[in-house]
Design a protein around this motif. Sequence first.
Motif, PDB file in Angstrom:
ATOM      1  N   ASN A 144       0.826  -1.207   0.000  1.00 37.66           N
ATOM      2  CA  ASN A 144       0.000   0.000   0.000  1.00 37.66           C
ATOM      3  C   ASN A 144       0.858   1.253   0.000  1.00 37.66           C
ATOM      4  OD1 ASN A 144       1.077  -0.112   2.573  1.00 37.66           O
ATOM      5  ND2 ASN A 144      -0.827   0.310   3.636  1.00 37.66           N
ATOM      6  N   PHE A 145       0.217   2.359  -0.205  1.00 35.84           N
ATOM      7  CA  PHE A 145       0.873   3.655  -0.002  1.00 35.84           C
ATOM      8  C   PHE A 145      -0.195   4.641   0.467  1.00 35.84           C
ATOM      9  CE2 PHE A 145      -0.499   5.961  -3.886  1.00 35.84           C
ATOM     10  CZ  PHE A 145      -0.960   4.893  -4.664  1.00 35.84           C
ATOM     11  N   HIS A 146       0.273   5.712   1.073  1.00 35.57           N
ATOM     12  CA  HIS A 146      -0.656   6.716   1.615  1.00 35.57           C
ATOM     13  C   HIS A 146      -0.626   7.978   0.759  1.00 35.57           C
ATOM     14  CE1 HIS A 146      -1.159   5.215   5.970  1.00 35.57           C
ATOM     15  NE2 HIS A 146      -0.485   4.281   5.326  1.00 35.57           N
ATOM     16  N   VAL A 147      -1.748   8.691   0.777  1.00 33.22           N
ATOM     17  CA  VAL A 147      -1.753  10.061   0.263  1.00 33.22           C
ATOM     18  C   VAL A 147      -2.341  10.925   1.364  1.00 33.22           C
ATOM     19  CG1 VAL A 147      -2.735  11.680  -1.396  1.00 33.22           C
ATOM     20  CG2 VAL A 147      -1.972   9.430  -2.177  1.00 33.22           C
ATOM     21  N   GLU A 148      -1.629  11.974   1.714  1.00 34.09           N
ATOM     22  CA  GLU A 148      -2.127  12.912   2.731  1.00 34.09           C
ATOM     23  C   GLU A 148      -2.413  14.238   2.014  1.00 34.09           C
ATOM     24  OE1 GLU A 148       0.999  12.386   5.703  1.00 34.09           O
ATOM     25  OE2 GLU A 148       0.111  10.473   6.293  1.00 34.09           O
ATOM     26  N   PRO A 149      -3.682  14.447   1.628  1.00 38.45           N
ATOM     27  CA  PRO A 149      -3.999  15.587   0.758  1.00 38.45           C
ATOM     28  C   PRO A 149      -3.642  16.947   1.362  1.00 38.45           C
ATOM     29  CG  PRO A 149      -5.839  14.054   0.824  1.00 38.45           C
ATOM     30  CD  PRO A 149      -4.878  13.623   1.879  1.00 38.45           C
ATOM     31  N   THR A 150      -3.688  17.038   2.664  1.00 42.75           N
ATOM     32  CA  THR A 150      -3.282  18.297   3.323  1.00 42.75           C
ATOM     33  C   THR A 150      -2.887  18.005   4.771  1.00 42.75           C
ATOM     34  OG1 THR A 150      -3.927  20.554   3.926  1.00 42.75           O
ATOM     35  CG2 THR A 150      -5.652  18.875   4.060  1.00 42.75           C
ATOM     36  N   ASN A 151      -2.025  18.864   5.314  1.00 41.42           N
ATOM     37  CA  ASN A 151      -1.788  18.778   6.761  1.00 41.42           C
ATOM     38  C   ASN A 151      -2.299  20.045   7.450  1.00 41.42           C
ATOM     39  OD1 ASN A 151       0.157  20.638   6.057  1.00 41.42           O
ATOM     40  ND2 ASN A 151       1.664  19.885   7.506  1.00 41.42           N
ATOM     41  N   ILE A 152      -3.100  20.795   6.710  1.00 41.70           N
ATOM     42  CA  ILE A 152      -3.735  21.971   7.321  1.00 41.70           C
ATOM     43  C   ILE A 152      -5.080  21.487   7.861  1.00 41.70           C
ATOM     44  CG2 ILE A 152      -4.593  24.305   6.848  1.00 41.70           C
ATOM     45  CD1 ILE A 152      -2.553  24.231   4.455  1.00 41.70           C
ATOM     46  N   CYS A 153      -5.528  22.072   8.954  1.00 43.19           N
ATOM     47  CA  CYS A 153      -6.739  21.510   9.546  1.00 43.19           C
ATOM     48  C   CYS A 153      -7.532  22.583  10.282  1.00 43.19           C
ATOM     49  CB  CYS A 153      -6.375  20.380  10.516  1.00 43.19           C
ATOM     50  SG  CYS A 153      -7.803  19.364  10.947  1.00 43.19           S
ATOM     51  N   VAL A 154      -8.849  22.507  10.131  1.00 47.00           N
ATOM     52  CA  VAL A 154      -9.703  23.446  10.867  1.00 47.00           C
ATOM     53  C   VAL A 154      -9.759  23.069  12.351  1.00 47.00           C
ATOM     54  CG1 VAL A 154     -11.139  23.995   8.858  1.00 47.00           C
ATOM     55  CG2 VAL A 154     -11.834  22.135  10.368  1.00 47.00           C
ATOM     56  N   PRO A 170       3.176  -3.348  -8.006  1.00 39.99           N
ATOM     57  CA  PRO A 170       2.099  -4.234  -7.562  1.00 39.99           C
ATOM     58  C   PRO A 170       1.390  -3.798  -6.280  1.00 39.99           C
ATOM     59  CG  PRO A 170       4.212  -5.152  -6.982  1.00 39.99           C
ATOM     60  CD  PRO A 170       4.508  -3.845  -7.657  1.00 39.99           C
ATOM     61  N   VAL A 171       1.136  -2.490  -6.124  1.00 44.60           N
ATOM     62  CA  VAL A 171       0.388  -2.035  -4.943  1.00 44.60           C
ATOM     63  C   VAL A 171      -1.101  -2.334  -5.151  1.00 44.60           C
ATOM     64  CG1 VAL A 171       1.977  -0.215  -4.205  1.00 44.60           C
ATOM     65  CG2 VAL A 171       0.257   0.290  -5.936  1.00 44.60           C
ATOM     66  N   THR A 172      -1.812  -2.599  -4.058  1.00 46.58           N
ATOM     67  CA  THR A 172      -3.240  -2.919  -4.181  1.00 46.58           C
ATOM     68  C   THR A 172      -4.131  -1.874  -3.504  1.00 46.58           C
ATOM     69  OG1 THR A 172      -3.165  -4.266  -2.173  1.00 46.58           O
ATOM     70  CG2 THR A 172      -2.827  -5.420  -4.276  1.00 46.58           C
ATOM     71  N   GLU A 173      -3.528  -0.985  -2.694  1.00 48.41           N
ATOM     72  CA  GLU A 173      -4.359  -0.069  -1.895  1.00 48.41           C
ATOM     73  C   GLU A 173      -3.729   1.315  -1.800  1.00 48.41           C
ATOM     74  OE1 GLU A 173      -5.616  -1.201   2.322  1.00 48.41           O
ATOM     75  OE2 GLU A 173      -4.204   0.437   2.708  1.00 48.41           O
ATOM     76  N   VAL A 174      -4.573   2.348  -1.932  1.00 50.89           N
ATOM     77  CA  VAL A 174      -4.143   3.689  -1.547  1.00 50.89           C
ATOM     78  C   VAL A 174      -4.969   4.107  -0.323  1.00 50.89           C
ATOM     79  CG1 VAL A 174      -5.656   4.813  -3.290  1.00 50.89           C
ATOM     80  CG2 VAL A 174      -3.783   6.094  -2.237  1.00 50.89           C
ATOM     81  N   HIS A 175      -4.270   4.571   0.700  1.00 53.99           N
ATOM     82  CA  HIS A 175      -4.901   5.003   1.962  1.00 53.99           C
ATOM     83  C   HIS A 175      -4.852   6.529   1.967  1.00 53.99           C
ATOM     84  CE1 HIS A 175      -4.832   4.527   6.653  1.00 53.99           C
ATOM     85  NE2 HIS A 175      -5.365   5.675   6.322  1.00 53.99           N
ATOM     86  N   ILE A 176      -6.024   7.152   1.925  1.00 51.22           N
ATOM     87  CA  ILE A 176      -6.068   8.623   1.802  1.00 51.22           C
ATOM     88  C   ILE A 176      -6.712   9.240   3.048  1.00 51.22           C
ATOM     89  CG2 ILE A 176      -6.871  10.573   0.401  1.00 51.22           C
ATOM     90  CD1 ILE A 176      -7.208   8.626  -1.957  1.00 51.22           C
ATOM     91  N   THR A 177      -5.946  10.029   3.772  1.00 54.83           N
ATOM     92  CA  THR A 177      -6.510  10.781   4.899  1.00 54.83           C
ATOM     93  C   THR A 177      -5.539  11.888   5.299  1.00 54.83           C
ATOM     94  OG1 THR A 177      -7.591  10.598   7.051  1.00 54.83           O
ATOM     95  CG2 THR A 177      -5.625   9.291   6.757  1.00 54.83           C
ATOM     96  N   GLY A 178      -6.068  12.910   5.950  1.00 50.38           N
ATOM     97  CA  GLY A 178      -5.191  14.012   6.354  1.00 50.38           C
ATOM     98  C   GLY A 178      -5.981  15.023   7.158  1.00 50.38           C
ATOM     99  N   GLY A 179      -5.667  16.289   6.981  1.00 50.92           N
ATOM    100  CA  GLY A 179      -6.379  17.339   7.693  1.00 50.92           C
ATOM    101  C   GLY A 179      -7.729  17.636   7.047  1.00 50.92           C
TER     102      GLY A 179
END
Length: 381
Positions: free
Chosen positions: A69-79, A116-125
């Motif tokens: 897998n790999f991650h995507v963190e769309p932003t680290n800014i947060c309300v 051969p990745v099977t998953e993208v994990h997306i979460t962030g601020g």
Amino acid sequence: MITHPEVIIAESHVSSQLKQIAKKVFNGERITFDEGVTLYKEGSLSFLGTLADFVRQKKSGDKVFFNRNFHVEPTNICVYSCSFCSYSRLIKNREQGWELSVDQILDIIKKYDGQPVTEVHITGGVVPKQDLAFYTELFKKIKAHRPELHIKALTPVEFHYIFKKAKLTYEEGLKHFKEAGLDSLPGGGAEIFDKDIRDKIAGGKCTTEEWLSIHEIWHKMGNQSNATMLYGHIETFEHRVDHMERLRALQDKTKGFNAFIPLKFRNKDNEMSNVPEVSVIEDLRNYAIARIYLDNFPHIKAYWAMIGRSTAQMALNFGADDLDGTIDDTTKIYSMAGSEEQNPKLTTQELVALIKQVGRKPIERDTLYGIVKDYSDAVFN
Ligand code: V47
Ligand code: SF4
């Protein structure tokens, strides 16, 4: 590690209350809230390890799961401004953060073309711009580019904010994202469910009831998700058991959770840096009690990026049967909070070796625990 049940029950130094709990566990009976608290207060590491390993063995045998897998963190800014978070930059300090566009995220996804990745994990601020339209476009574009890549994305923290802004009910919003390509939900944002503690460390974001309700609705739509617990800060043992009790009750209703992931509070560079981190012994005891208490959860995940690969490997003897994945140095949440893994990245070969060193079968899984490959006899060149 497996000790025969009768040996532990016969040991003279074990209290009669703990022996009673051990008997229940070995007979496959559910333990109560009070018994969970007793395990935290009185259970030694070896006692808990024996019980947890018994439960794990019954559920997963010799298998230890991981994925690519790999991650995507769309932003680290947060309300929001959770006091344990070392990662987020408040909107007013946004020049210190990043905020990716849909196309920038797609460029990250495309870097994995042919791998051969099977998953993208997306979460962030959580930011106003990354709204319903943003994630709808993102999920659709990912699926158009690579339909088989599993999208595990967003937590009730983001959903609650996004759906409220879009004036959608949770049902409507989740259905909408599912149609856009969302496949499953990660376990984040759960923190600790007790209201007083949650208000202190994560005030303002979705409530416990909202977190549970979003997972319940998602499950009832026929989907799966994970659950986490942030432990080792200002909560008590009772709060940990209360957290697991609520998850166990929901799982009885829906059976939609795959893995429970205890997340150790790391104290670098956040507003709670004065709170000491718990010991590795406490980490292992906590994995073990989670395995014993959550009798209806198929998997307990030792998230190596947060806890470090050595402790994660030890956790495999204390109830865990999953190590998460290769990650490829794509998450900053834990390195910024002080994890020993400053650039979390493991090759398949390294993960397989970690699992073989504890005498288990390394099984590559997809996100929903379908078996991709058994590496027991794999030889790497
Ligand atoms: O919700 C943030 C935690 C979570 C800190 O579902 C911290 O497979 C400790 O949920 N110390 C996000 N924890 C990560 C997450 C996750 C990770 C891996 C796999 C899965 C899965 C889910 O990280 C947040 C919060 O609880 N977190 N800061 C900190 N200083
Ligand atoms: Fe925002 Fe999540 Fe950090 Fe809380 S934990 S401040 S919601 S990024």
